[in-house]
Scaffold this motif. Structure first.
Motif, PDB file in Angstrom:
ATOM      1  N   GLY A 131      17.364  59.901  67.192  1.00  0.00           N
ATOM      2  CA  GLY A 131      17.890  60.654  66.066  1.00  0.00           C
ATOM      3  C   GLY A 131      16.826  61.009  65.051  1.00  0.00           C
ATOM      4  N   ALA A 132      15.843  60.136  64.872  1.00  0.00           N
ATOM      5  CA  ALA A 132      14.729  60.451  63.975  1.00  0.00           C
ATOM      6  C   ALA A 132      13.928  61.636  64.503  1.00  0.00           C
ATOM      7  N   PHE A 133      13.746  61.699  65.812  1.00  0.00           N
ATOM      8  CA  PHE A 133      13.071  62.846  66.429  1.00  0.00           C
ATOM      9  C   PHE A 133      13.909  64.110  66.275  1.00  0.00           C
ATOM     10  N   ALA A 134      15.223  63.971  66.413  1.00  0.00           N
ATOM     11  CA  ALA A 134      16.114  65.121  66.286  1.00  0.00           C
ATOM     12  C   ALA A 134      16.011  65.745  64.904  1.00  0.00           C
ATOM     13  N   ALA A 135      16.018  64.908  63.869  1.00  0.00           N
ATOM     14  CA  ALA A 135      15.909  65.420  62.502  1.00  0.00           C
ATOM     15  C   ALA A 135      14.549  66.062  62.261  1.00  0.00           C
ATOM     16  N   THR A 136      13.512  65.542  62.914  1.00  0.00           N
ATOM     17  CA  THR A 136      12.185  66.143  62.799  1.00  0.00           C
ATOM     18  C   THR A 136      12.185  67.561  63.346  1.00  0.00           C
ATOM     19  N   THR A 137      12.871  67.778  64.453  1.00  0.00           N
ATOM     20  CA  THR A 137      12.961  69.117  65.043  1.00  0.00           C
ATOM     21  C   THR A 137      13.512  70.117  64.041  1.00  0.00           C
ATOM     22  N   ALA A 138      14.572  69.719  63.328  1.00  0.00           N
ATOM     23  CA  ALA A 138      15.182  70.626  62.357  1.00  0.00           C
ATOM     24  C   ALA A 138      14.304  70.821  61.137  1.00  0.00           C
ATOM     25  N   SER A 139      13.568  69.779  60.726  1.00  0.00           N
ATOM     26  CA  SER A 139      12.725  69.887  59.529  1.00  0.00           C
ATOM     27  C   SER A 139      11.637  70.932  59.690  1.00  0.00           C
ATOM     28  N   ILE A 140      11.229  71.199  60.908  1.00  0.00           N
ATOM     29  CA  ILE A 140      10.187  72.194  61.157  1.00  0.00           C
ATOM     30  C   ILE A 140      10.642  73.573  60.679  1.00  0.00           C
ATOM     31  N   VAL A 141      11.923  73.845  60.810  1.00  0.00           N
ATOM     32  CA  VAL A 141      12.457  75.172  60.481  1.00  0.00           C
ATOM     33  C   VAL A 141      12.612  75.366  58.980  1.00  0.00           C
ATOM     34  N   SER A 142      12.891  74.296  58.258  1.00  0.00           N
ATOM     35  CA  SER A 142      13.210  74.439  56.833  1.00  0.00           C
ATOM     36  C   SER A 142      12.073  75.073  56.050  1.00  0.00           C
ATOM     37  N   GLY A 143      10.834  74.756  56.387  1.00  0.00           N
ATOM     38  CA  GLY A 143       9.708  75.333  55.671  1.00  0.00           C
ATOM     39  C   GLY A 143       9.489  76.798  55.979  1.00  0.00           C
ATOM     40  N   THR A 144       9.772  77.184  57.211  1.00  0.00           N
ATOM     41  CA  THR A 144       9.568  78.581  57.603  1.00  0.00           C
ATOM     42  C   THR A 144      10.471  79.521  56.818  1.00  0.00           C
ATOM     43  N   VAL A 145      11.742  79.177  56.643  1.00  0.00           N
ATOM     44  CA  VAL A 145      12.708  80.068  55.984  1.00  0.00           C
ATOM     45  C   VAL A 145      12.856  79.738  54.502  1.00  0.00           C
ATOM     46  N   ARG A 199      10.849  87.085  52.657  1.00  0.00           N
ATOM     47  CA  ARG A 199      11.190  87.027  51.246  1.00  0.00           C
ATOM     48  C   ARG A 199      11.051  88.422  50.626  1.00  0.00           C
ATOM     49  N   ILE A 200      11.844  88.710  49.627  1.00  0.00           N
ATOM     50  CA  ILE A 200      11.832  90.031  49.002  1.00  0.00           C
ATOM     51  C   ILE A 200      10.453  90.366  48.462  1.00  0.00           C
ATOM     52  N   GLU A 201       9.774  89.383  47.909  1.00  0.00           N
ATOM     53  CA  GLU A 201       8.482  89.614  47.257  1.00  0.00           C
ATOM     54  C   GLU A 201       7.313  89.635  48.238  1.00  0.00           C
ATOM     55  N   LYS A 202       7.556  89.345  49.507  1.00  0.00           N
ATOM     56  CA  LYS A 202       6.449  89.133  50.435  1.00  0.00           C
ATOM     57  C   LYS A 202       5.692  90.419  50.766  1.00  0.00           C
ATOM     58  N   GLU A 227      19.442  88.136  43.281  1.00  0.00           N
ATOM     59  CA  GLU A 227      19.178  87.573  41.962  1.00  0.00           C
ATOM     60  C   GLU A 227      18.638  86.146  42.068  1.00  0.00           C
ATOM     61  N   GLY A 228      19.239  85.364  42.962  1.00  0.00           N
ATOM     62  CA  GLY A 228      18.780  83.995  43.138  1.00  0.00           C
ATOM     63  C   GLY A 228      17.393  83.919  43.721  1.00  0.00           C
ATOM     64  N   GLU A 229      17.104  84.789  44.686  1.00  0.00           N
ATOM     65  CA  GLU A 229      15.787  84.752  45.317  1.00  0.00           C
ATOM     66  C   GLU A 229      14.683  85.145  44.348  1.00  0.00           C
ATOM     67  N   LEU A 230      14.935  86.141  43.526  1.00  0.00           N
ATOM     68  CA  LEU A 230      13.911  86.577  42.588  1.00  0.00           C
ATOM     69  C   LEU A 230      13.805  85.640  41.389  1.00  0.00           C
ATOM     70  N   GLY A 231      14.936  85.139  40.929  1.00  0.00           N
ATOM     71  CA  GLY A 231      14.916  84.274  39.754  1.00  0.00           C
ATOM     72  C   GLY A 231      14.611  82.825  40.062  1.00  0.00           C
ATOM     73  N   GLY A 232      14.796  82.431  41.298  1.00  0.00           N
ATOM     74  CA  GLY A 232      14.535  81.052  41.699  1.00  0.00           C
ATOM     75  C   GLY A 232      15.788  80.392  42.240  1.00  0.00           C
TER      76      GLY A 232
END
Length: 515
Positions: A183-197, A266-269, A478-483
């Protein structure tokens, strides 16, 4: 003990020299010493007898319980490695929060929390049961019944026949420990995606995606390989992936690529003319600290795959081969850290004429990813070569993806995706086994990785389309630009730098009023 004989000799000399004239005090003292010596001698005899009795009584039970001792040692080792893998989530949190804008720090930290919370929970509830089902597809493994697949729910600890999802152990205790490890490995797999998006995906939509990746996608890729699934039946011993470089990291990298493509940048990219802007993260210090935590956890990630480190054997005197493998795995893991950083540094100097901090740290991680499939069987010089290539490719792949409109905030795709593929493809060229330079081994590596990549991309895409269908794919403009911190969590990470309207919510949840 050496004091008493000397005194006794002196007393006996006096008594023989002047027996009648010896003071009463000395005669009493000599008698006390003799009695003490006799008592201590008797105690010695009793202690020796007790020791012999205990040894005789313990001989049979110790021999009878070798299996329990062996199991306990192995499980303690797995638990230690599980703790190290869990610590890697702190590294992901620090690295990713350091590479996002300051307005999105709370959002990114929240994603790392929900990844573990939802991902591990779903893995325990259904993911572990998916593994034997996947392993039985297109193989000779018996298809488990529903009760057999969910054997761990009732605590009986009796798995299905065949390879088994827990390495053949059948006790409830050991099964559950291995479930936590996986399960620790499984959560690691998902964590890789969070930074990309990062910076644009809706927190609720990501929570769904991360949970599916950990609880469904990882068990499927695990079953295809580690549990005796189809890719393990390919020629030349099937797909070789010692520590999950393909099952975990490449799976996460492919999911990240799929998500980045479908969710969009991202809109600003990008400017109106299509050229990319550099949107640097707010804290290089966080990024470096996160990298060091991840590297530390990697010792549990790689070495933990040698899960049976101790084996008494039939004679009670033999050690398991996997215990002897750990020094090689650890050495290759350490060597590849530096090699990956050196490779990325050379590439950045060649391309830009300067050393880039973030490319060097990502090169470090790319090397660690690339060594996962080959950590056990590779030569040390082969490991250095793979690490250099994994680091060298990173800046170029990152730039290529950026020019193609793929916005990968933390460069997770070249770090985890292409680096893992490179390490897997390099196996026949660096291994010390009979598969060295085997064309069939290379065939199995390429085909096996392709199957896992295609399955991952299809499930990830289907999940994102479903999330899009319910309106949870992207945050508001609005959320993406304002934070995203303020708009999705009603708090900011750095309130001292935030503009004060009527009140601003701090990271602790309190408010700062405008006087």
């Amino acid at each position: 003990m050496a004091f008493f004989p000397k005194v006794l000799v002196t007393v006996e000399f006096h008594e023989s020299w002047r027996p009648s004239g010896l003071p009463r005090r000395d005669r009493v003292r000599g008698t006390v010493y003799r009695r003490r010596e006799a008592l201590m001698t008797e105690r010695k005899k009793q202690q020796i007898e007790i020791t012999r009795t205990l040894m005789d009584s313990l001989t049979i039970p110790l021999q009878a319980e070798l299996g329990s001792t062996e199991l306990a040692i192995n499980l303690i080792w797995v638990m230690m490695c599980t703790f190290l893998v869990f610590i890697m989530h702190a590294g992901f949190a620090m690295l990713e929060s350091g590479q996002v804008r300051s307005k999105n720090v709370v959002n990114q930290l929240t994603k790392n929390i929900v990844t573990w919370a939802g991902g591990f929970t779903l893995y325990f509830l259904i993911g572990h049961a998916i593994i034997p089902v996947t392993a039985a597809i297109a193989t000779s493994e018996p298809m488990p019944t529903l009760a057999e697949a969910f054997y761990y729910w009732n605590g009986a600890g009796v798995g299905f026949s065949g390879t088994g999802a827990s390495g053949g152990l059948t006790s409830t205790m050991s099964d559950w420990i291995y479930i936590v490890f996986n399960g620790a490995f499984a959560a690691t797999t998902a964590s890789i995606v969070s930074g990309t998006v990062a910076g644009r995906m809706n927190i609720h939509g990501y929570a769904i995606l991360g949970t599916i990746l950990a609880g469904v996608v990882f068990p499927i890729t695990f079953g295809l390989h580690f549990a005796g699934g189809f890719v393990s039946t390919l020629p030349a011993g099937g797909l070789n992936d010692f520590a999950g470089g393909i099952v975990v990291h490449m799976t996460g990298g492919v999911a990240a690529l799929t998500a980045a493509y479908l969710v969009g940048p991202r809109i600003e990219k990008y400017r109106d003319d299509g050229t990319a802007r550099k949107l640097p993260g707010h804290s290089p210090a966080f990024t470096v600290f996160g990298t060091l935590i991840l590297a530390f956890g990697w010792f549990g990630f790689n070495n933990g795959m040698a899960s049976f480190v101790f084996d008494f054997g039939t004679t009670g005197q033999t050690f398991a081969t996997q215990w002897q493998d750990i020094p090689r795995v650890m050495t290759n893991t350490i060597l590849v850290m530096g090699a990956g950083a050196i490779g990325a540094t050379i590439a950045s100097v060649y391309r830009d004429g300067e050393i880039k901090l973030l490319e060097s740290t990502n090169g470090w991680l790319a090397g660690l990813v690339a060594v996962c499939p080959i950590a056990l069987g590779a030569t040390w010089f082969g490991t250095l070569g793979v690490g250099l290539l994994a680091g060298f490719q990173l800046p170029f792949v990152s730039s290529y993806l950026e020019n193609k409109g793929i916005d990968d905030v933390v460069d997770a795709i070249p770090v985890h995706g292409t680096a893992a593929f490179l390490g897997g493809a390099a196996y026949p060229f660096v291994t010390t086994t009979s598969e060295f330079l085997s064309p069939w081994s290379l065939f199995s590596q390429i085909v096996g990785m392709s199957i896992i990549g295609i399955v991952t991309a299809l499930i990830t895409a289907a999940t994102i389309f479903a999330i899009r269908g319910v309106g949870l794919e992207r945050a508001s403009r609005e959320g993406e630009l304002g934070g995203l911190d303020e708009h999705e969590h009603s708090m900011v990470a750095y309130p001292q730098f935030a503009p004060l309207d009527d009140s601003t919510t701090t990271a602790e949840g309190s408010t700062v009023d405008d006087d």
